[in-house]
Write an enzyme that holds these catalytic residues in place. Structure first.
Site, mmCIF file in Angstrom:
data_model
loop_
_atom_site.group_PDB
_atom_site.id
_atom_site.type_symbol
_atom_site.label_atom_id
_atom_site.label_comp_id
_atom_site.label_asym_id
_atom_site.label_seq_id
_atom_site.Cartn_x
_atom_site.Cartn_y
_atom_site.Cartn_z
ATOM 1 N N HIS C 132 0.864 -1.180 0.000
ATOM 2 C CA HIS C 132 0.000 0.000 0.000
ATOM 3 C C HIS C 132 0.906 1.238 0.000
ATOM 4 O O HIS C 132 2.011 1.193 0.531
ATOM 5 C CB HIS C 132 -0.844 -0.047 1.272
ATOM 6 C CG HIS C 132 -1.907 0.994 1.379
ATOM 7 N ND1 HIS C 132 -1.645 2.285 1.765
ATOM 8 C CD2 HIS C 132 -3.243 0.927 1.149
ATOM 9 C CE1 HIS C 132 -2.775 2.973 1.785
ATOM 10 N NE2 HIS C 132 -3.765 2.179 1.417
ATOM 11 N N ASP C 209 3.101 -4.536 8.081
ATOM 12 C CA ASP C 209 1.895 -3.725 7.890
ATOM 13 C C ASP C 209 0.701 -4.660 8.059
ATOM 14 O O ASP C 209 0.358 -5.416 7.150
ATOM 15 C CB ASP C 209 1.916 -3.092 6.496
ATOM 16 C CG ASP C 209 0.609 -2.361 6.177
ATOM 17 O OD1 ASP C 209 -0.333 -2.413 6.994
ATOM 18 O OD2 ASP C 209 0.535 -1.741 5.098
ATOM 19 N N GLN C 212 -4.531 -4.899 7.175
ATOM 20 C CA GLN C 212 -5.569 -5.810 6.691
ATOM 21 C C GLN C 212 -5.467 -7.182 7.341
ATOM 22 O O GLN C 212 -6.237 -8.081 6.985
ATOM 23 C CB GLN C 212 -5.487 -5.957 5.161
ATOM 24 C CG GLN C 212 -5.656 -4.667 4.382
ATOM 25 C CD GLN C 212 -7.067 -4.095 4.483
ATOM 26 O OE1 GLN C 212 -8.009 -4.774 4.926
ATOM 27 N NE2 GLN C 212 -7.213 -2.836 4.112
ATOM 28 N N LYS C 235 -10.256 0.110 10.609
ATOM 29 C CA LYS C 235 -10.475 -1.023 9.705
ATOM 30 C C LYS C 235 -10.938 -2.261 10.454
ATOM 31 O O LYS C 235 -11.169 -3.307 9.857
ATOM 32 C CB LYS C 235 -9.189 -1.334 8.938
ATOM 33 C CG LYS C 235 -8.826 -0.260 7.909
ATOM 34 C CD LYS C 235 -7.675 -0.705 7.038
ATOM 35 C CE LYS C 235 -7.060 0.452 6.277
ATOM 36 N NZ LYS C 235 -7.878 0.918 5.148
ATOM 37 N N CYS C 374 -4.830 2.420 -3.683
ATOM 38 C CA CYS C 374 -3.567 2.937 -3.129
ATOM 39 C C CYS C 374 -2.408 1.975 -3.335
ATOM 40 O O CYS C 374 -1.518 1.868 -2.486
ATOM 41 C CB CYS C 374 -3.704 3.281 -1.653
ATOM 42 S SG CYS C 374 -4.734 4.711 -1.385
#
Ligand SMILES: Cc1ncc(COP(=O)(O)O)c(C=O)c1O
Ligand SMILES: Cc1ncc(COP(=O)(O)O)c(C=O)c1O
Lengths: 416, 140, 416, 140
Positions: C132, C209, C212, C235, C374
């Site tokens: 991302h 990261d 998600q 999220k 993104c």
């Protein structure tokens, strides 16, 4: 009303029912507590919760990148919030309003970006001796990286700035003046329009730390002609995690971004990335959507009362507090006695540690703050470990002030 | 002879008034899109690109006898259709005509959401560019 | 259940009533909308609003610096929230959990601080081709300042990482590997434990990261042995404006601060300022108090359902979606077909622009995202302008998937 | 001869149980504070300073016949009183005694809020330092 806001919205004449307004603040209305710690953070009106609930129930989604309606509605609300803020501070263009995480984040953003763009070894940043750590440390971190220096406008014994020192402190090496409008530890209202004019005469741009000004008086960035201005939502009845960095477009837009990520880019390639203009350039990633939208509701609420009314009320309350304190407590020294002040009254009980006073007041259900108020250099200047600080908001009352003095009397007796 | 800019807008509104469903409306827009043609050079020229996050729009123009002729290209069919609709209205008009027209007809035909500044599909920027060009000619 | 979380909490055996859970989400329960845009941001459960309301009504104040009870209560709640997060990701020590403004802010914090401490000209940061922008641009900005280089692990045709390229990409110049756990545009679950082991064998620390990943599976930072990990509250049913940066103490604490201001300092002098340790070193200024406290309630809510249950449910929903799409829509190409994936299904209708598909689905009350998500470099790698992305959460249902396919069929017909 | 650590704590709890009001409790603590004395060197030594955001606490110690003698100073009266209370309990004890005592007596006398880690008055750090020192002696 402050003489510092020459161009302010027309004075609303209907008298405000301040007792009715108290009922809008659940924590204030529902408790026996006297909350005099508003400079740290203010209490929240019901409209804040309602705005969040409304969005979560009807129109929450991520902003800016969606073709679906929910995302469109959320984007519209988020951008409408930006407009509301722009109007609240009378920005010429809503793109000049960037949402950040708070005043601290705003100043760090500016210090980094301005530093990258403009600061060379030997350059100077001018601050004052009454700055909050949030308006000291970011500049120090940047200055250390860039080989620049921090200069400091001295503070006089009464807690106002030494304006006579200004000319000697400003020169061709001075790249920015960053200054607090209202001191969070003394309540002093600095003569910001004059200081800005003065700095501009030297070609020096000015950043204003309005963390303690925005909650207490009308702000008109065009009238005072500041170049940058920062404040926090949570100190003016708004949500936590949200702040504003305003900047004049021609100075703000050319600065390099502080944070990289989604939304602030034009095109990302591993070889070369290009960036958006204002405001998105400085809003990397998913913003505080719920916060911004709720803040807009709070600003409408405050504007409905009227920022002049709020200023008048808070000046009256804190002046009354100050006078009674001086009149009835010879054993108390006020710290900061500048002619122009609002909301905050700082003091020391002679020979007593501020923390002892704070703990005993707390036992009488009164919340004040004690300590250095994140202004260690200012405390050192006065040679004190800290102060007891009462900071008043429009929802406070004269009766609370009276009850406070009864409790203070008892506190002093206990400490004998 | 072309109909005037106001007549074109009225006709457009009349067409849209007849649609009973969103499907008909979008079929109409997409048909406009299918019939949109543009000169080959458009998609090669970075300087003519109006970048939207969602879809690209290219826009070029020339002046002929005090009328601005616009050419535009796009990738997505619905955007193409909306581009074609905007060209029908704004192309081959004098700068005065372009500047005079209020864009609230977009509300009335129920497509304004595609042209809001917060939609990053390039259409809002296209409209803004059309007006900037017209203004430049107008103020000379 | 993912094989990637070997040390997970014991499996709760009581079956979850997913329909009852839908009722906890006001926007989902009250609307005819099919919300398949969860990877952008998820919907909010009532507990989030209740937690905020509770704090605003009973115990809101600024944290950390007050002697009064309200401030003490607020501090206790805020610090308890840190503990809840630490437990949620199984951090060894809650001081290793820093609250930030979101994943983007977390990664920018690390990129800056790590860069200042460790990066020399010629050094390399290793990323992947499916990152991302939030995990690309901060490293680019830092690398440009420091004269360092970005290296990229290639992405294979099926949307998984080219693991065979790893050895050639890691070497003595590689100072950090920063990698997405679950791809927001493809759904690919990267073999994070393997990749971390591999990097550690070269002495390279790893930042994950987890924007998600955290919403969709149990996270155990000690089991995967990551050095840093970032994610966003919004999220995973939490508030906006809040994120987390986790870091192992021995690597995290020595890093210089990113933002300066209140709370993160030990002692401020104009000559020299010294800083606090973890976590305050990285939490300058007033934090997102309401957000952190509300997030803790949301995490308890999620833990109550069970993160394994959530993962199983979401894998089942997205696998079912994927299979039906492949079976019934020959004119559709799935983008990203890696064996291990969760929540996200990305696809293209042959010859049709994703935005057209998105707009027509929106007209049928279905919210999907279209575009580059993104991830421009990833889109370029596949030579596509973007995808249509459906991203599912545990509150979605098989019936919604069925309705989605009816709408997709109609969309394709309209686009003929 | 000193009373044992447990006896001292019991006595303290008994004293506090007698107080009817917060005023009496704090008067007692402040009286302890007023009577706290410390060696002159304490306030000069930066290395003995336990920094709290609200008030400073200095702590020194020495070992005598397997007992740790603690010396402490502070600025604020209430903190001084609490420091004195902690010294009554923890000073002049063996490392084992110090490590064995559960600090939940602070809850029972209703002063634990002053010693929570989120209060930055130095007391929590002082208690932690006392235990660290005891542990160092204990493990040798
Ligand atoms: C994989 C990934 N990383 C980072 C981010 C950035 O998160 P945020 O926008 O919350 O900062 C996102 C969300 O868009 C994401 O999906
Ligand atoms: C004058 C001043 N500047 C800056 C700040 C920092 O604001 P925040 O903590 O909201 O970032 C404060 C608040 O403490 C303040 O009073």
């Amino acid at each position: 009303m402050s003489q510092l806001n020459p161009i302010a919205a027309p004075f609303t004449t209907a008298p405000v029912d301040w007792n009715a307004i108290r009922a809008d603040f659940p924590l204030i209305a529902g408790h026996d507590l006297i909350y005099f710690d508003n400079a740290a953070s203010s209490q929240k009106p019901k409209v804040l919760l309602e705005a969040m609930e409304n969005m979560v129930t009807t129109s929450y989604a991520n902003v800016h990148r969606g073709v679906h309606r929910l995302s469109q509605q959320a984007t519209d609300q988020y951008e409408a919030a930006r407009k509301t803020v722009a109007k609240f501070i009378n920005a010429a263009d809503e793109a000049e309003v960037v949402f950040t995480g708070g005043t601290t984040d705003s100043i760090n953003t500016l210090a980094f970006s301005f530093g990258e763009a403009h600061i060379q070894p030997g350059d100077e940043i001018l601050l004052s001796g009454m700055e909050h750590h949030a308006n000291i440390v970011p500049w120090q971190l940047m200055a250390e990286r860039k080989g620049a220096h921090i200069k400091v406008i001295p503070v006089l014994e009464n807690g106002s700035l030494d304006l006579e020192a200004l000319d000697a402190l400003m020169g061709p090496k001075t790249k920015l003046l960053s200054l607090v409008w209202v001191s969070n530890s003394l309540g002093t209202v600095n003569p910001i329009p004059y200081l800005i004019q003065k700095a501009h005469a030297y070609g020096i741009p000015v950043m204003v730390d309005a963390a303690q000004a925005a909650p207490h008086m009308p702000i008109d960035v065009q009238a005072i002609d500041c170049d940058f201005l920062a404040f926090s939502a949570h100190k003016m009845c708004g949500p936590t995690g949200l702040g504003v960095l305003y900047g004049k477009r021609h100075l703000f837009e050319p600065l390099p971004p502080y944070r990289g990520g989604g939304d602030m880019i034009d095109r990302v390639r591993f070889e070369k990335t290009t960036f958006q203009g204002l405001p998105f350039r400085f809003e990397a990633g998913t913003p505080h959507i719920l916060g911004a939208v709720a803040f807009a509701s709070v600003l409408s609420y405050l504007s409905n009362i009227g920022m002049q009314q709020i200023e008048a009320r808070e000046r009256q309350l804190s002046n009354s507090f100050r006078q009674q304190l001086q009149l009835n407590f010879p054993e108390v020294n006020a710290i900061g006695t500048a002619a122009d002040s609002v909301s905050v009254v700082s003091f020391l009980v002679q020979g007593r540690h501020p923390m002892d006073v704070g703990v005993l007041l707390d036992n009488q259900n009164i919340a004040v703050r004690t300590g250095h108020h994140c202004c260690q250099p200012l405390m050192e200047r006065f040679g004190i470990p800290g102060t007891v600080r009462a900071s008043l908001a429009f929802y406070n009352t004269e009766e609370e002030i009276e009850r406070f003095f009864v409790a203070l009397r008892k506190t002093i007796q206990l400490l004998r | 002879m072309n109909s005037s800019i106001d007549e074109t807008v009225e006709q457009l509104e009349a067409d849209f008034a007849m649609f009973d469903s969103w499907e008909e409306k979008y079929e109409y827009v997409m048909d406009l899109g299918r019939n949109l043609n543009w000169p080959d050079h458009l998609e090669q020229r970075e300087d003519l690109l109006i970048q939207g996050c969602q879809s690209k729009v290219w826009l070029d123009h020339e002046m002929q006898e005090n009328k601005i002729i616009f050419y535009a290209a796009s990738e997505a069919l619905i955007v193409k259709g909306l581009v074609a609709m905007l060209l029908n209205i704004y192309s081959n008009r004098s700068p005065e005509e372009i500047l005079r027209l209020q864009p609230d007809f977009l509300d009335r035909i129920g497509l304004s959401q595609h042209l809001s500044p917060t939609r990053s599909n390039g259409l809002h920027s296209m409209l803004a560019t059309i007006k900037r060009i017209a203004l430049a000619y107008y103020t000379g």
